[in-house]
Scaffold this motif. Structure first.
Motif, PDB file in Angstrom:
ATOM      1  N   ASN A 154       0.806  -1.308   0.000  1.00 10.72           N
ATOM      2  CA  ASN A 154      -0.027   0.085  -0.043  1.00 10.72           C
ATOM      3  C   ASN A 154       0.776   1.142   0.068  1.00 10.72           C
ATOM      4  O   ASN A 154       0.943   1.847   1.146  1.00 10.72           O
ATOM      5  N   PRO A 155       1.424   1.704  -1.060  1.00 12.72           N
ATOM      6  CA  PRO A 155       2.336   2.692  -1.199  1.00 12.72           C
ATOM      7  C   PRO A 155       1.647   3.963  -0.965  1.00 12.72           C
ATOM      8  O   PRO A 155       2.681   5.169  -0.237  1.00 12.72           O
ATOM      9  N   ASN A 156       0.476   4.272  -1.244  1.00 12.40           N
ATOM     10  CA  ASN A 156      -0.117   5.661  -0.934  1.00 12.40           C
ATOM     11  C   ASN A 156      -0.545   5.866   0.366  1.00 12.40           C
ATOM     12  O   ASN A 156      -1.088   7.011   0.707  1.00 12.40           O
ATOM     13  N   ASP A 157      -0.705   4.939   1.325  1.00 13.02           N
ATOM     14  CA  ASP A 157      -1.264   5.016   2.430  1.00 13.02           C
ATOM     15  C   ASP A 157      -0.533   5.959   3.638  1.00 13.02           C
ATOM     16  O   ASP A 157       0.832   5.694   3.474  1.00 13.02           O
ATOM     17  N   THR A 158      -0.870   6.280   4.401  1.00 11.18           N
ATOM     18  CA  THR A 158       0.100   7.221   5.448  1.00 11.18           C
ATOM     19  C   THR A 158      -0.136   6.647   6.971  1.00 11.18           C
ATOM     20  O   THR A 158       0.320   6.740   7.766  1.00 11.18           O
ATOM     21  N   VAL A 159      -1.031   5.486   6.969  1.00  9.06           N
ATOM     22  CA  VAL A 159      -0.809   4.555   8.384  1.00  9.06           C
ATOM     23  C   VAL A 159      -0.931   3.168   7.716  1.00  9.06           C
ATOM     24  O   VAL A 159      -1.418   2.824   6.597  1.00  9.06           O
ATOM     25  N   ALA A 160      -0.357   2.384   8.669  1.00 13.29           N
ATOM     26  CA  ALA A 160      -0.339   0.577   8.522  1.00 13.29           C
ATOM     27  C   ALA A 160       0.086   0.256   7.289  1.00 13.29           C
ATOM     28  O   ALA A 160      -0.575  -0.203   6.224  1.00 13.29           O
ATOM     29  N   CYS A 161       1.403   0.675   7.026  1.00 19.68           N
ATOM     30  CA  CYS A 161       2.347   0.277   5.818  1.00 19.68           C
ATOM     31  C   CYS A 161       2.193  -1.370   5.750  1.00 19.68           C
ATOM     32  O   CYS A 161       2.590  -1.978   7.028  1.00 19.68           O
ATOM     33  N   GLN A 162       2.161  -1.986   4.826  1.00 22.53           N
ATOM     34  CA  GLN A 162       2.179  -3.380   4.642  1.00 22.53           C
ATOM     35  C   GLN A 162       3.348  -3.733   3.765  1.00 22.53           C
ATOM     36  O   GLN A 162       3.340  -3.192   2.402  1.00 22.53           O
ATOM     37  N   VAL A 163       4.206  -4.367   4.274  1.00 22.75           N
ATOM     38  CA  VAL A 163       5.450  -4.902   3.447  1.00 22.75           C
ATOM     39  C   VAL A 163       5.599  -6.301   3.395  1.00 22.75           C
ATOM     40  O   VAL A 163       5.541  -6.927   4.497  1.00 22.75           O
ATOM     41  N   CYS A 164       5.623  -6.927   2.525  1.00 22.73           N
ATOM     42  CA  CYS A 164       5.900  -8.332   2.171  1.00 22.73           C
ATOM     43  C   CYS A 164       7.412  -8.685   2.084  1.00 22.73           C
ATOM     44  O   CYS A 164       8.150  -7.626   1.320  1.00 22.73           O
ATOM     45  N   GLN A 165       8.033  -9.582   2.477  1.00 22.22           N
ATOM     46  CA  GLN A 165       9.451  -9.625   2.637  1.00 22.22           C
ATOM     47  C   GLN A 165       9.939  -9.937   1.281  1.00 22.22           C
ATOM     48  O   GLN A 165      11.108  -9.613   0.767  1.00 22.22           O
ATOM     49  N   TYR A 166       9.341 -10.726   0.265  1.00 21.77           N
ATOM     50  CA  TYR A 166       9.380 -10.982  -1.050  1.00 21.77           C
ATOM     51  C   TYR A 166       8.506 -10.696  -2.093  1.00 21.77           C
ATOM     52  O   TYR A 166       7.405 -10.496  -1.765  1.00 21.77           O
ATOM     53  N   THR A 167       9.084 -10.424  -3.330  1.00 17.00           N
ATOM     54  CA  THR A 167       8.252 -10.093  -4.470  1.00 17.00           C
ATOM     55  C   THR A 167       8.037 -11.146  -5.244  1.00 17.00           C
ATOM     56  O   THR A 167       7.087 -11.647  -5.908  1.00 17.00           O
ATOM     57  N   THR A 168       9.078 -12.110  -5.452  1.00 14.13           N
ATOM     58  CA  THR A 168       9.025 -13.172  -6.391  1.00 14.13           C
ATOM     59  C   THR A 168       9.926 -14.305  -5.667  1.00 14.13           C
ATOM     60  O   THR A 168      10.501 -14.273  -4.582  1.00 14.13           O
ATOM     61  N   GLY A 169       9.657 -15.517  -6.320  1.00 16.42           N
ATOM     62  CA  GLY A 169      10.538 -16.564  -5.942  1.00 16.42           C
ATOM     63  C   GLY A 169      11.854 -16.339  -6.004  1.00 16.42           C
ATOM     64  O   GLY A 169      12.425 -17.132  -4.892  1.00 16.42           O
ATOM     65  N   ALA A 170      12.492 -15.695  -6.767  1.00 17.88           N
ATOM     66  CA  ALA A 170      13.896 -15.597  -6.981  1.00 17.88           C
ATOM     67  C   ALA A 170      14.232 -14.734  -5.656  1.00 17.88           C
ATOM     68  O   ALA A 170      15.542 -15.024  -5.324  1.00 17.88           O
ATOM     69  N   ASP A 171      13.860 -13.872  -5.284  1.00 22.75           N
ATOM     70  CA  ASP A 171      14.184 -13.142  -3.734  1.00 22.75           C
ATOM     71  C   ASP A 171      14.317 -14.383  -2.704  1.00 22.75           C
ATOM     72  O   ASP A 171      15.058 -13.949  -2.132  1.00 22.75           O
ATOM     73  N   TYR A 172      13.395 -15.184  -2.671  1.00 23.50           N
ATOM     74  CA  TYR A 172      13.451 -16.278  -1.478  1.00 23.50           C
ATOM     75  C   TYR A 172      14.533 -16.922  -1.759  1.00 23.50           C
ATOM     76  O   TYR A 172      15.420 -17.552  -1.179  1.00 23.50           O
ATOM     77  N   LEU A 173      14.991 -17.422  -3.334  1.00 26.23           N
ATOM     78  CA  LEU A 173      16.063 -18.495  -3.503  1.00 26.23           C
ATOM     79  C   LEU A 173      17.191 -17.641  -3.202  1.00 26.23           C
ATOM     80  O   LEU A 173      18.395 -18.191  -2.845  1.00 26.23           O
ATOM     81  N   ARG A 174      17.485 -16.489  -3.262  1.00 31.14           N
ATOM     82  CA  ARG A 174      18.611 -15.709  -3.094  1.00 31.14           C
ATOM     83  C   ARG A 174      19.051 -15.889  -1.591  1.00 31.14           C
ATOM     84  O   ARG A 174      20.345 -15.823  -1.293  1.00 31.14           O
ATOM     85  N   THR A 175      18.088 -15.944  -0.791  1.00 32.89           N
ATOM     86  CA  THR A 175      18.505 -16.396   0.873  1.00 32.89           C
ATOM     87  C   THR A 175      18.879 -17.694   0.956  1.00 32.89           C
ATOM     88  O   THR A 175      19.646 -17.963   1.856  1.00 32.89           O
ATOM     89  N   LEU A 176      18.794 -18.344  -0.230  1.00 35.68           N
ATOM     90  CA  LEU A 176      19.320 -19.727  -0.114  1.00 35.68           C
ATOM     91  C   LEU A 176      20.682 -20.290  -0.908  1.00 35.68           C
ATOM     92  O   LEU A 176      21.078 -21.193  -1.319  1.00 35.68           O
TER      93      LEU A 176
END
Length: 145
Positions: free
Chosen positions: A81-103
């Motif tokens: 939710n980039p345009n909100d001013t309260v309660a920002c929600q951030v997910c740790q990964y965007t794609t599976g590649a982001d997760y695999l980089r941690t491995l």
């Protein structure tokens, strides 16, 4: 993913006891190649309990507050939710590649490389068995009564 997830504690044990064993384990290469082929390009959708929630400073949107972070260290994160001013929600990964980089699977070609290493391992073991069968002496080939 469940097969690799169950193998991660075993892999972590190998890394702690002897770091070299991690690279000698063919199961590591098999699982990593299968994970790259099935997970790399897939989008990640976080469940509500997996999202990081926080409030940005007053007068800033979530996008403004996280822009420096997301252009650097948090480039793999997904701001929901980039345009909100309260309660920002951030997910740790965007794609599976982001997760695999941690491995330590940093590029997509690692899947083919690791699959090739598994094939080399299989043929190497088969070659060793064949060589040992050829090196047997006549005395060891005899069946004793």
């Amino acid at each position: 993913m469940s097969l690799r997830t169950s193998a991660i504690p075993f892999t972590a044990q190998l890394t702690q006891s002897s770091p070299r064993l991690y690279y000698l384990d063919p199961f590591n290469y098999l699982m990593s190649s299968l994970m790259v082929f099935t997970t790399w390009d897939k989008p990640v959708t976080c469940k509500p309990n997996e999202v990081a929630l926080f409030d940005p400073p007053a007068g800033q949107t979530c996008q403004e507050y996280l822009s420096a972070y997301q252009s650097g260290m948090g480039s793999a994160t997904n701001l929901l939710n980039p345009n909100d001013t309260v309660a920002c929600q951030v997910c740790q990964y965007t794609t599976g590649a982001d997760y695999l980089r941690t491995l330590n699977l940093d590029e997509k070609y690692f899947g083919w490389r690791n699959a090739g290493l598994v094939v080399v391992f299989v043929f190497g073991i088969y070659g060793l068995v064949y060589l040992m069968m050829k090196l047997r002496t006549k005395q060891t080939k005899k069946a004793e009564d």
